[in-house]
Design a protein around this motif. Structure first.
Motif, mmCIF file in Angstrom:
data_model
loop_
_atom_site.group_PDB
_atom_site.id
_atom_site.type_symbol
_atom_site.label_atom_id
_atom_site.label_comp_id
_atom_site.label_asym_id
_atom_site.label_seq_id
_atom_site.Cartn_x
_atom_site.Cartn_y
_atom_site.Cartn_z
ATOM 1 N N SER A 149 33.373 41.574 48.921
ATOM 2 C CA SER A 149 34.067 41.095 47.726
ATOM 3 C C SER A 149 35.377 41.831 47.500
ATOM 4 O O SER A 149 36.132 41.483 46.591
ATOM 5 C CB SER A 149 33.169 41.271 46.499
ATOM 6 N N ARG A 150 35.660 42.854 48.326
ATOM 7 C CA ARG A 150 36.870 43.670 48.122
ATOM 8 C C ARG A 150 37.688 43.729 49.412
ATOM 9 O O ARG A 150 37.955 44.798 49.948
ATOM 10 C CB ARG A 150 36.486 45.074 47.662
ATOM 11 N N VAL A 151 38.082 42.576 49.893
ATOM 12 C CA VAL A 151 38.864 42.501 51.131
ATOM 13 C C VAL A 151 40.248 41.950 50.829
ATOM 14 O O VAL A 151 40.393 40.869 50.259
ATOM 15 C CB VAL A 151 38.155 41.630 52.183
ATOM 16 N N ALA A 152 41.256 42.722 51.200
ATOM 17 C CA ALA A 152 42.650 42.319 51.042
ATOM 18 C C ALA A 152 43.205 41.883 52.393
ATOM 19 O O ALA A 152 42.671 42.257 53.443
ATOM 20 C CB ALA A 152 43.471 43.490 50.493
ATOM 21 N N LEU A 173 39.574 36.275 48.198
ATOM 22 C CA LEU A 173 40.195 37.506 48.661
ATOM 23 C C LEU A 173 40.552 38.379 47.457
ATOM 24 O O LEU A 173 40.871 37.876 46.384
ATOM 25 C CB LEU A 173 41.464 37.192 49.447
ATOM 26 N N ALA A 174 40.502 39.695 47.653
ATOM 27 C CA ALA A 174 40.859 40.595 46.553
ATOM 28 C C ALA A 174 42.336 40.498 46.239
ATOM 29 O O ALA A 174 42.737 40.530 45.077
ATOM 30 C CB ALA A 174 40.469 42.024 46.912
ATOM 31 N N CYS A 175 43.163 40.412 47.262
ATOM 32 C CA CYS A 175 44.599 40.198 47.071
ATOM 33 C C CYS A 175 45.230 39.852 48.407
ATOM 34 O O CYS A 175 44.615 40.031 49.468
ATOM 35 C CB CYS A 175 45.289 41.414 46.451
ATOM 36 N N ALA A 176 46.454 39.361 48.345
ATOM 37 C CA ALA A 176 47.182 38.969 49.547
ATOM 38 C C ALA A 176 48.592 39.531 49.476
ATOM 39 O O ALA A 176 49.193 39.584 48.397
ATOM 40 C CB ALA A 176 47.228 37.445 49.672
ATOM 41 N N MET A 177 49.116 39.938 50.632
ATOM 42 C CA MET A 177 50.478 40.458 50.715
ATOM 43 C C MET A 177 51.205 39.726 51.836
ATOM 44 O O MET A 177 50.744 39.717 52.980
ATOM 45 C CB MET A 177 50.464 41.961 50.990
ATOM 46 N N ALA A 255 44.747 48.917 43.744
ATOM 47 C CA ALA A 255 44.554 48.383 42.401
ATOM 48 C C ALA A 255 43.686 47.136 42.403
ATOM 49 O O ALA A 255 42.890 46.918 41.484
ATOM 50 C CB ALA A 255 45.906 48.079 41.761
ATOM 51 N N HIS A 256 43.813 46.310 43.431
ATOM 52 C CA HIS A 256 43.104 45.035 43.444
ATOM 53 C C HIS A 256 41.762 45.082 44.162
ATOM 54 O O HIS A 256 41.031 44.084 44.178
ATOM 55 C CB HIS A 256 43.994 43.952 44.058
ATOM 56 N N THR A 257 41.436 46.208 44.770
ATOM 57 C CA THR A 257 40.126 46.329 45.405
ATOM 58 C C THR A 257 39.241 47.341 44.688
ATOM 59 O O THR A 257 38.134 47.616 45.122
ATOM 60 C CB THR A 257 40.267 46.752 46.882
ATOM 61 N N ASP A 258 39.724 47.879 43.563
ATOM 62 C CA ASP A 258 38.910 48.781 42.764
ATOM 63 C C ASP A 258 37.751 47.999 42.165
ATOM 64 O O ASP A 258 37.917 46.889 41.677
ATOM 65 C CB ASP A 258 39.758 49.399 41.658
ATOM 66 N N LEU A 259 36.557 48.603 42.154
ATOM 67 C CA LEU A 259 35.381 47.887 41.670
ATOM 68 C C LEU A 259 35.508 47.432 40.222
ATOM 69 O O LEU A 259 34.946 46.422 39.827
ATOM 70 C CB LEU A 259 34.135 48.781 41.810
ATOM 71 N N THR A 260 36.242 48.181 39.417
ATOM 72 C CA THR A 260 36.349 47.835 38.004
ATOM 73 C C THR A 260 37.477 46.857 37.723
ATOM 74 O O THR A 260 37.645 46.414 36.602
ATOM 75 C CB THR A 260 36.586 49.109 37.169
ATOM 76 N N ASN A 261 38.248 46.512 38.745
ATOM 77 C CA ASN A 261 39.425 45.706 38.507
ATOM 78 C C ASN A 261 39.595 44.598 39.543
ATOM 79 O O ASN A 261 40.662 44.064 39.721
ATOM 80 C CB ASN A 261 40.674 46.607 38.526
ATOM 81 N N VAL A 262 38.508 44.261 40.248
ATOM 82 C CA VAL A 262 38.624 43.281 41.313
ATOM 83 C C VAL A 262 38.817 41.881 40.729
ATOM 84 O O VAL A 262 38.219 41.523 39.718
ATOM 85 C CB VAL A 262 37.395 43.325 42.249
#
Length: 269
Positions: A149-152, A173-177, A255-262
């Motif tokens: 659940s925390r894959v960028a 996805l947790a985030c994309a760049m 920031a986007h893969t932190d458990l409290t902020n996903v």
């Protein structure tokens, strides 16, 4: 081991497809991904040399488009005692490894580096490169050491467009760049993917960046509007020209893969 290779998202916009999208776009990708469900991504790991004592480096091979082997390398902190957030870094084939061993893996990430071939400018769907990008994410998610659940996903240079495709096909996805120009030959397909994406995006300045910024999250915004009757921006997009790439990437991904902020998109499979 959980099967995070399945299910695959049904790619479809919240509204009828726009006329500027390739014909049968949704049907093509739904069929392409469905055909790959029978092909196990099956990553195989073997020991490789490392430049740092606190990191473990392994060569990785997984089944990509139509089952063809795709090579990569996995860098993880040695002796990690819990599941790790993950990063799939897509690079053009032949690019030097640089200092990837001293980057996110040292901060507690499972860092999968995959080299992709150049875009096929004669294929409007760019199916090999885009499918391999999706399979790379699936390969990392199957590993017991990774929190799926925390894959960028990060893509740079000539293969940056593959991140757009991955985000359009994998909404969780947790985030994309995206750090590269968008090839004109695939603009229509990439706009269609961007409209279906629902994950936070960071863009760097480059050809096609403004188009993606405008279109990203179209599907998520429309779906929210249908449920609530109001339209608001549900996808975080950032267009940046910050030059310190390592610091910028680290802040964004952490920031986007932190458990409290996903970021947890409300998209049904």
């Amino acid at each position: 081991m959980p099967e995070y290779d399945l299910p695959l998202v049904a790619v479809a916009p919240a509204a009828p497809p726009a006329t500027d999208e390739p014909a049968n776009f949704d049907a093509f990708w739904s069929q392409t991904l469905a055909a790959h469900r029978a092909i196990e991504v099956a990553p195989v790991l073997s020991a490789a040399s490392a430049r740092a004592r606190d990191l473990t480096v392994e060569a990785v091979t997984f089944a990509g488009f139509e089952g063809y082997p795709v090579p990569g390398r996995l860098i993880t902190p040695t002796g990690a005692g819990s599941t790790l957030p993950g990063l799939v870094e897509l690079r053009p084939a032949g690019r030097a490894a640089g200092r990837d061993l001293e980057w996110l893996a040292s901060g507690g990430f499972a860092h999968l580096v995959v080299e992709l071939p150049p875009d096929d400018l004669d294929d409007p769907y760019n199916r090999v490169v885009f499918a391999d990008a999706v399979r790379a994410v699936q390969a990392l998610r199957t590993l017991a050491s990774v929190d799926p659940s925390r894959v960028a996903v990060l893509g740079s240079g000539p293969v940056a467009a593959a991140v757009v495709a991955a985000a359009g096909l994998l909404p969780d996805l947790a985030c994309a760049m995206v750090e590269g120009d968008i090839p004109a030959a695939h603009k229509d397909s990439l706009v269609a993917f961007a409209r279906r994406a629902s994950t936070p995006l960071q863009l760097t300045q480059g050809a096609g960046a403004q188009v993606l910024l405008e279109e990203w999250g179209f599907n998520a915004a429309q779906a929210l509007a249908a449920m609530t009757g109001s339209v608001e921006r549900v996808v975080e997009c950032v267009l940046t020209a910050e030059s310190n790439a390592v610091a910028r990437r680290t802040r964004w991904i952490a920031a986007h893969t932190d458990l409290t902020n996903v970021f947890v998109p409300q998209v049904a499979y």
